[in-house]
Design a protein around this motif. Structure first.
Motif, PDB file in Angstrom:
ATOM      1  N   TYR A 235       0.788  -1.224   0.000  1.00 18.30           N
ATOM      2  CA  TYR A 235       0.000   0.000   0.000  1.00 18.30           C
ATOM      3  C   TYR A 235       0.824   1.280   0.000  1.00 18.30           C
ATOM      4  O   TYR A 235       0.298   2.349  -0.256  1.00 18.30           O
ATOM      5  CB  TYR A 235      -0.932   0.022   1.218  1.00 18.30           C
ATOM      6  N   ALA A 236       2.119   1.199   0.339  1.00 23.35           N
ATOM      7  CA  ALA A 236       2.974   2.368   0.540  1.00 23.35           C
ATOM      8  C   ALA A 236       2.473   3.165   1.753  1.00 23.35           C
ATOM      9  O   ALA A 236       1.682   2.669   2.563  1.00 23.35           O
ATOM     10  CB  ALA A 236       3.046   3.240  -0.703  1.00 23.35           C
ATOM     11  N   ASN A 237       2.963   4.377   1.895  1.00 17.42           N
ATOM     12  CA  ASN A 237       2.523   5.248   2.981  1.00 17.42           C
ATOM     13  C   ASN A 237       1.177   5.856   2.590  1.00 17.42           C
ATOM     14  O   ASN A 237       1.075   6.527   1.564  1.00 17.42           O
ATOM     15  CB  ASN A 237       3.570   6.352   3.207  1.00 17.42           C
ATOM     16  N   THR A 238       0.164   5.604   3.386  1.00 13.88           N
ATOM     17  CA  THR A 238      -1.173   6.136   3.093  1.00 13.88           C
ATOM     18  C   THR A 238      -1.611   7.129   4.170  1.00 13.88           C
ATOM     19  O   THR A 238      -2.797   7.296   4.439  1.00 13.88           O
ATOM     20  CB  THR A 238      -2.200   5.001   2.984  1.00 13.88           C
ATOM     21  N   SER A 239      -0.629   7.779   4.782  1.00  8.20           N
ATOM     22  CA  SER A 239      -0.875   8.806   5.785  1.00  8.20           C
ATOM     23  C   SER A 239      -1.774   8.287   6.906  1.00  8.20           C
ATOM     24  O   SER A 239      -1.499   7.237   7.466  1.00  8.20           O
ATOM     25  CB  SER A 239      -1.446  10.056   5.121  1.00  8.20           C
ATOM     26  N   SER A 240      -2.861   8.980   7.221  1.00  7.94           N
ATOM     27  CA  SER A 240      -3.669   8.628   8.392  1.00  7.94           C
ATOM     28  C   SER A 240      -4.230   7.218   8.336  1.00  7.94           C
ATOM     29  O   SER A 240      -4.505   6.607   9.369  1.00  7.94           O
ATOM     30  CB  SER A 240      -4.818   9.621   8.544  1.00  7.94           C
ATOM     31  N   ALA A 241      -4.402   6.680   7.131  1.00 10.79           N
ATOM     32  CA  ALA A 241      -5.062   5.377   6.984  1.00 10.79           C
ATOM     33  C   ALA A 241      -4.143   4.195   7.265  1.00 10.79           C
ATOM     34  O   ALA A 241      -4.624   3.076   7.468  1.00 10.79           O
ATOM     35  CB  ALA A 241      -5.637   5.253   5.569  1.00 10.79           C
ATOM     36  N   GLY A 242      -2.814   4.420   7.288  1.00 13.10           N
ATOM     37  CA  GLY A 242      -1.877   3.300   7.330  1.00 13.10           C
ATOM     38  C   GLY A 242      -2.055   2.359   8.501  1.00 13.10           C
ATOM     39  O   GLY A 242      -2.120   1.129   8.333  1.00 13.10           O
ATOM     40  N   SER A 243      -2.137   2.896   9.724  1.00 12.64           N
ATOM     41  CA  SER A 243      -2.284   2.033  10.898  1.00 12.64           C
ATOM     42  C   SER A 243      -3.634   1.321  10.888  1.00 12.64           C
ATOM     43  O   SER A 243      -3.747   0.183  11.379  1.00 12.64           O
ATOM     44  CB  SER A 243      -2.119   2.845  12.183  1.00 12.64           C
ATOM     45  N   ILE A 244      -4.652   1.966  10.321  1.00 11.37           N
ATOM     46  CA  ILE A 244      -5.980   1.352  10.270  1.00 11.37           C
ATOM     47  C   ILE A 244      -6.020   0.229   9.225  1.00 11.37           C
ATOM     48  O   ILE A 244      -6.681  -0.797   9.438  1.00 11.37           O
ATOM     49  CB  ILE A 244      -7.071   2.399   9.987  1.00 11.37           C
ATOM     50  N   ILE A 245      -5.325   0.413   8.108  1.00  9.37           N
ATOM     51  CA  ILE A 245      -5.217  -0.689   7.140  1.00  9.37           C
ATOM     52  C   ILE A 245      -4.575  -1.895   7.806  1.00  9.37           C
ATOM     53  O   ILE A 245      -5.057  -3.036   7.689  1.00  9.37           O
ATOM     54  CB  ILE A 245      -4.376  -0.294   5.912  1.00  9.37           C
ATOM     55  N   ALA A 246      -3.468  -1.662   8.510  1.00 14.31           N
ATOM     56  CA  ALA A 246      -2.769  -2.754   9.181  1.00 14.31           C
ATOM     57  C   ALA A 246      -3.689  -3.448  10.183  1.00 14.31           C
ATOM     58  O   ALA A 246      -3.750  -4.686  10.244  1.00 14.31           O
ATOM     59  CB  ALA A 246      -1.520  -2.215   9.874  1.00 14.31           C
ATOM     60  N   PHE A 247      -4.415  -2.661  10.973  1.00 14.61           N
ATOM     61  CA  PHE A 247      -5.344  -3.225  11.953  1.00 14.61           C
ATOM     62  C   PHE A 247      -6.463  -3.998  11.266  1.00 14.61           C
ATOM     63  O   PHE A 247      -6.826  -5.114  11.695  1.00 14.61           O
ATOM     64  CB  PHE A 247      -5.931  -2.096  12.808  1.00 14.61           C
ATOM     65  N   HIS A 248      -7.024  -3.436  10.220  1.00 13.81           N
ATOM     66  CA  HIS A 248      -8.139  -4.063   9.507  1.00 13.81           C
ATOM     67  C   HIS A 248      -7.732  -5.407   8.898  1.00 13.81           C
ATOM     68  O   HIS A 248      -8.496  -6.376   8.965  1.00 13.81           O
ATOM     69  CB  HIS A 248      -8.629  -3.117   8.399  1.00 13.81           C
ATOM     70  N   LYS A 249      -6.534  -5.463   8.320  1.00 16.21           N
ATOM     71  CA  LYS A 249      -6.117  -6.657   7.584  1.00 16.21           C
ATOM     72  C   LYS A 249      -5.455  -7.721   8.459  1.00 16.21           C
ATOM     73  O   LYS A 249      -5.322  -8.868   8.025  1.00 16.21           O
ATOM     74  CB  LYS A 249      -5.149  -6.254   6.453  1.00 16.21           C
ATOM     75  N   ALA A 250      -5.033  -7.343   9.677  1.00 23.54           N
ATOM     76  CA  ALA A 250      -4.266  -8.299  10.483  1.00 23.54           C
ATOM     77  C   ALA A 250      -4.653  -8.215  11.953  1.00 23.54           C
ATOM     78  O   ALA A 250      -3.820  -7.954  12.820  1.00 23.54           O
ATOM     79  CB  ALA A 250      -2.773  -8.044  10.316  1.00 23.54           C
ATOM     80  N   ASN A 251      -5.934  -8.428  12.252  1.00 25.07           N
ATOM     81  CA  ASN A 251      -6.358  -8.431  13.656  1.00 25.07           C
ATOM     82  C   ASN A 251      -6.942  -9.785  14.067  1.00 25.07           C
ATOM     83  O   ASN A 251      -7.646  -9.892  15.072  1.00 25.07           O
ATOM     84  CB  ASN A 251      -7.351  -7.306  13.957  1.00 25.07           C
ATOM     85  N   ASP A 252      -6.616 -10.810  13.291  1.00 26.50           N
ATOM     86  CA  ASP A 252      -7.113 -12.146  13.608  1.00 26.50           C
ATOM     87  C   ASP A 252      -6.168 -12.847  14.588  1.00 26.50           C
ATOM     88  O   ASP A 252      -5.089 -12.356  14.905  1.00 26.50           O
ATOM     89  CB  ASP A 252      -7.253 -12.983  12.330  1.00 26.50           C
ATOM     90  N   GLY A 253      -6.572 -14.002  15.055  1.00 24.28           N
ATOM     91  CA  GLY A 253      -5.711 -14.806  15.921  1.00 24.28           C
ATOM     92  C   GLY A 253      -5.622 -14.341  17.351  1.00 24.28           C
ATOM     93  O   GLY A 253      -4.760 -14.802  18.102  1.00 24.28           O
ATOM     94  N   PHE A 254      -6.500 -13.444  17.779  1.00 23.19           N
ATOM     95  CA  PHE A 254      -6.482 -12.942  19.155  1.00 23.19           C
ATOM     96  C   PHE A 254      -7.481 -13.712  20.007  1.00 23.19           C
ATOM     97  O   PHE A 254      -8.628 -13.923  19.607  1.00 23.19           O
ATOM     98  CB  PHE A 254      -6.842 -11.459  19.204  1.00 23.19           C
ATOM     99  N   ALA A 255      -7.044 -14.113  21.186  1.00 24.32           N
ATOM    100  CA  ALA A 255      -7.961 -14.644  22.185  1.00 24.32           C
ATOM    101  C   ALA A 255      -8.503 -13.495  23.016  1.00 24.32           C
ATOM    102  O   ALA A 255      -7.880 -12.425  23.110  1.00 24.32           O
ATOM    103  CB  ALA A 255      -7.245 -15.654  23.082  1.00 24.32           C
ATOM    104  N   ALA A 256      -9.659 -13.686  23.613  1.00 20.67           N
ATOM    105  CA  ALA A 256     -10.244 -12.643  24.461  1.00 20.67           C
ATOM    106  C   ALA A 256      -9.253 -12.241  25.544  1.00 20.67           C
ATOM    107  O   ALA A 256      -8.639 -13.087  26.198  1.00 20.67           O
ATOM    108  CB  ALA A 256     -11.537 -13.151  25.089  1.00 20.67           C
ATOM    109  N   GLY A 257      -9.072 -10.919  25.695  1.00 22.89           N
ATOM    110  CA  GLY A 257      -8.162 -10.400  26.710  1.00 22.89           C
ATOM    111  C   GLY A 257      -6.774 -10.062  26.199  1.00 22.89           C
ATOM    112  O   GLY A 257      -6.016  -9.369  26.892  1.00 22.89           O
ATOM    113  N   GLU A 258      -6.412 -10.523  25.013  1.00 23.53           N
ATOM    114  CA  GLU A 258      -5.083 -10.219  24.488  1.00 23.53           C
ATOM    115  C   GLU A 258      -5.049  -8.789  23.960  1.00 23.53           C
ATOM    116  O   GLU A 258      -6.043  -8.259  23.468  1.00 23.53           O
ATOM    117  CB  GLU A 258      -4.681 -11.212  23.397  1.00 23.53           C
ATOM    118  N   MET A 259      -3.855  -8.176  24.060  1.00 23.45           N
ATOM    119  CA  MET A 259      -3.709  -6.739  23.844  1.00 23.45           C
ATOM    120  C   MET A 259      -2.963  -6.418  22.551  1.00 23.45           C
ATOM    121  O   MET A 259      -2.099  -7.175  22.104  1.00 23.45           O
ATOM    122  CB  MET A 259      -2.932  -6.114  24.999  1.00 23.45           C
TER     123      MET A 259
END
Length: 373
Positions: free
Chosen positions: A329-353
């Protein structure tokens, strides 16, 4: 005081991919023409010859391999070297609002609730298409949302500042749920004739829905454990374009009307500032930063993200711990951290940070610690 939850996210990705190879070919064609046109002045030492770019240079400097753009035609034409985005009439939805709505619809679908539950819309981005009416109000109207809406700009940190603002509205009861969108057509403020930055940015839009904990679907989303914001004035990242200089002159004097930065200074000053901010915020929340399961950092460049990851975790982070989407995606300014969160927030158990973190021009920085519900 009501606690806030990140309930859903959405992502709009433009249809056109622009690779480093294509970008380099266009830039080097421009350089050849410039140097040929100014051959006598270069030989006389009156101006410096422009050096070519290369794929290895880009990837080493940034970690970027490709990016998505709203328009590709102008970016692969050495006679144009900018995106060609036709102006729309006032009766048509604006381009920035259009891509924000696309991301928002995805988030709303994932959320599974009617838009009547949303009481506020925040458009948080680096560059608004116009001064007014606010882009957020146009998005609000397109989605049929009541309540209020407004724009905010804190450059690359706009999304975390927006999440913090949304969480505050939830806490005070100003809204049951808040939609925050981050439409970024950053190709429009990039100087594609500058070797040091012509590869940095891409276009995208993201959306985040924040709602009150008591209204959230059980087991869905992320509790917002803590938010923190920081700003320190710096000229090392700047864009001087605005309504007072809309008729910017051509040539060297117009360069500061596009994105300009002192990259090495930014690296030296921002990395320690952000690393310390993360560690201090975690400590104040009673959290161990080295125990974070995942970090979704602003996608500035690979070297900054790697260094911050090492300073926070005290070791080299794995790709699963320090998510990188820069290569695609390159640098997408304000959206970058949200893209990362949106695409890679799987694999978490309840309570993990995890941690959503942004940093950029201003300087500005924001940290949002989240816990899987």
């Amino acid at each position: 005081m009501r606690h806030a939850v990140i309930a859903a996210t959405g992502l709009y990705t433009p249809p056109h991919t622009l690779t480093n190879a294509e970008l380099v070919a266009t830039f080097n064609a421009y350089v050849e023409r410039f140097n040929a046109r100014n051959a006598e002045a270069i030989a006389a030492g009156e101006i410096e010859a422009l050096p070519p770019s290369s794929e290895p240079f880009i990837e080493k400097a940034s970690g970027i391999k490709s990016r998505y753009v709203i328009d590709k035609s102008g970016l692969i034409d050495p006679d144009v070297m900018r995106p060609v985005i036709p102006e729309r009439s006032n009766e048509e939805i604006s381009v920035l609002a259009e891509i924000a709505v696309a991301a928002a619809r995805q988030a709303i679908e994932a959320w599974g609730k009617p838009v009547s539950e949303i009481g506020a819309v925040i458009c948080a981005a680096s560059n608004m298409q116009r001064a007014y009416p606010a882009m957020a109000i146009e998005v609000q109207q397109a989605l049929g949302i009541d309540g209020f809406a407004f724009d905010m700009n804190v450059a690359c940190s706009s999304a975390t500042f927006g999440i913090k603002t949304a969480a505050d509205y939830i806490a005070t009861g100003s809204a049951k749920a808040v939609l925050m969108v981050n439409p970024e057509i950053t190709s429009g403020h990039l100087n594609f004739c500058d070797r040091d930055s012509h590869f940095i940015f891409g276009d995208v839009a993201t959306a985040v829905i924040v709602e009150a904990e008591e209204d959230a679907t059980p087991g869905q989303g992320w509790d917002i454990i803590g938010t923190r914001l920081k700003t320190v004035f710096s000229n090392n990242i700047r864009n001087n374009f605005g309504f007072l200089n809309r008729a910017a002159p051509e040539g060297a004097s117009a360069k500061d009307k596009l994105f300009v930065q002192e990259g090495r200074k930014v690296f030296r000053e921002v990395v320690p500032m952000v690393s310390e901010m993360i560690v201090d915020h975690a400590s104040d929340l009673g959290l161990d930063p080295t125990a974070l399961k995942r970090m979704w950092l602003h996608q500035a460049n690979i070297n900054m993200n790697d260094m911050i990851g090492r300073k926070v975790l005290g070791r080299d982070p794995s790709p699963e711990e320090n998510v990188i989407i820069l290569d695609e995606y390159a640098n997408t300014s304000s959206a970058g951290s949200i893209i990362a969160f949106h695409k890679a927030n799987d694999g978490f158990a309840a309570g993990e940070m995890g941690l959503i973190c942004s940093f950029g021009a201003g300087y500005s920085a924001g940290t949002v610690f989240v816990r899987k519900r």
